[in-house]
Enzyme design. Structure first.
Site, mmCIF file in Angstrom:
data_model
loop_
_atom_site.group_PDB
_atom_site.id
_atom_site.type_symbol
_atom_site.label_atom_id
_atom_site.label_comp_id
_atom_site.label_asym_id
_atom_site.label_seq_id
_atom_site.Cartn_x
_atom_site.Cartn_y
_atom_site.Cartn_z
ATOM 1 N N HIS A 117 32.732 -54.423 -47.203
ATOM 2 C CA HIS A 117 33.785 -54.695 -48.767
ATOM 3 C C HIS A 117 33.655 -53.427 -49.129
ATOM 4 O O HIS A 117 33.373 -52.380 -48.589
ATOM 5 C CB HIS A 117 32.966 -55.892 -49.326
ATOM 6 N N ASP B 232 27.864 -52.552 -44.305
ATOM 7 C CA ASP B 232 27.211 -51.831 -44.018
ATOM 8 C C ASP B 232 26.490 -52.110 -42.470
ATOM 9 O O ASP B 232 26.814 -51.456 -41.058
ATOM 10 C CB ASP B 232 27.027 -50.739 -45.074
#
Length: 464
Positions: free
Chosen positions: A81, A363
């Site tokens: 994102h 991540d």
């Protein structure tokens, strides 16, 4: 020193001289280290700046580069994102004031931002897999909520989408103008920031798309492991990796001193400050050029930030050396890689479904995939990072299919563990698809040092 001053000091380190066409002569958004432009010693502020991924000049990328006799067959995109508001607050300090409404003429700017806002406002009838249908389609709070995507995050993915559109649609005609729903595979975790990032990239890629053709699937796990998430051995690796992190932190007396100083400034116990993960909030201040918080006891400052960021970099370095994270990654990334090769194999057989796949993730999704692929030099996934698998067919030998892997626009195919040796033996500019298939079906388990030949056995066999 203020954040802005630090940023200005770094300008000479980052090649951003724009050419007339708006592209930088060298991309500032590299991932594999470049000895010509990277500082000789890892600079924590420089690394933080790369992590922020502040939208600026256009990016030169290597996606879609292939000899003319190769035909693009399918593309598989994994994104983190975009820029978000922190997930943690530093106790007893004022939260950074970031506006999460989208304003078309405010920086960072994108020419499609206004049209994106308008298109998202028409998407209330879109059908997404539950619980995604209850999430807002774009950020819209005057003061950002925890974890909310910012305007920067939207612009980062509008840029990503437009870049991929120029390459895969305009140049390579991956999808025809009358593309159908089943040609796309869209999946996201249940966070508004991942759904909104996916929609921003999709809008850049397919402007003014027909809402009736869009269906996002919901993925409950950040590892995108679907029905294969129960894996005890993977969890054992993770526990050992977390223990390694803890011991490294204990050894760092400068880090402990820094946490102690910061805890005094905000008047809480050091343990409580550490648990509040202050770097997450400090990165938001840094990326948005907002001063670090102050109290009557003093100010958190750039030196505190540098110490914590330096420790993060040291932790990543040791993580690569100790290999516990690699064990976790091989098992953690296997389900999503297995899905991807299944899609590639169907596309290689001539099937036209799911030839463009988009996973909007975190991540903690991308990092294990990078590690599992053997990309040891790759930087930690920045905001709006993208990892792309391209499948190509050799028109001169139509039965032969090859793979390219790109990380933030850099071709890393021959840095992967399954294709490092291929380049030494072959002049072909890509990696044979069978190398990737063999890696996922067999060599990932060999790399674990396991006698297992399948995912279930590798997950359940006693390892420690």
């Amino acid at each position: 020193m203020g954040v802005l001053a630090a940023l200005l000091l770094l300008v000479h380190l980052i090649p951003v001289s724009a050419a007339k066409n708006g592209l930088s002569s060298k991309s500032r958004k590299r991932i594999m280290p470049d000895p010509a432009t990277d500082p000789p010693v890892t600079d924590p502020v420089y690394e933080a700046l790369l992590y922020c991924n502040i939208p600026s000049v256009g990016e030169r990328s290597m996606e879609g580069h292939a000899p003319h006799h190769f035909k693009l067959v399918s593309v598989h995109v994994f994104i983190r994102h975009g820029d978000r508001y922190p997930l943690y607050a530093i106790p007893k300090t004022k939260r950074p004031e970031i506006d999460c409404t989208l304003v078309a003429n405010r920086k960072p700017y994108h020419p499609k931002l206004e049209a994106f806002i308008s298109h998202m406002s028409k998407g209330s009838g879109a059908s997404f897999e539950s619980p995604l249908n209850s999430l807002p389609l774009y950020p819209n709070h005057q003061l950002c909520e925890m974890g909310e995507l910012t305007q920067t995050g939207v612009v980062q993915h509008l840029q990503n989408g437009q870049l991929l559109r120029d390459i895969y649609l305009k140049k390579h005609k991956l999808l025809s103008s009358d593309w159908s729903t089943d040609q796309l595979y869209l999946e996201t975790t249940g966070k508004s920031r991942t759904l909104q990032s996916g929609l921003a990239l999709l809008y850049g890629f397919l402007p003014d798309f027909d809402w009736k053709k869009i269906y996002f699937r919901h993925q409950p796990s950040a590892l995108f492991c679907s029905g294969n998430c129960y894996c005890p051995v993977r969890n054992q690796y993770l526990e050992k990796e977390q223990r390694r992190q803890y011991l490294l932190r204990l050894k760092n007396s400068q880090l402990e001193r820094t946490y102690g100083e910061m805890a005094k400034i905000v008047d809480i116990p050091t343990k409580q400050l550490r648990a509040a993960n202050p770097i997450d909030s400090m990165l938001c201040h840094f990326c948005h050029n907002v001063s670090f918080p102050c109290t009557r006891n003093g100010c958190i400052d750039m030196e505190h930030f540098k110490v914590i960021k330096t420790h993060q970099i040291e932790d990543e370095r040791e993580r690569r050396e100790k290999k516990l994270y690699l064990g976790y990654s091989l098992l953690g990334a296997h389900p999503i890689l297995n899905q991807t090769i299944g899609r590639m194999q169907r596309a290689a057989e001539g099937r036209k479904e799911e030839i463009f796949a988009l996973y909007s993730a975190h991540d903690v999704t991308l990092s294990p995939v990078l590690s599992a692929l053997g990309l040891t030099e790759a930087r930690f996934p920045r905001f709006a990072a993208r990892l792309i698998f391209e499948l190509w067919q050799d028109r001169e030998k139509p039965s032969e299919h090859s793979v390219r892997i790109l990380y933030n626009g850099v071709d890393v195919t021959f840095h992967t563990s399954f294709c490092q040796d291929h380049q030494k033996r072959s002049l072909k500019p890509m990696c044979p698809l069978e190398n990737l298939v063999r890696f996922v079906k067999r060599d990932m388990f060999v790399a674990l040092g396991s006698s297992s030949t399948n995912y279930y056995d590798a997950c359940h066999r006693e390892r420690f």
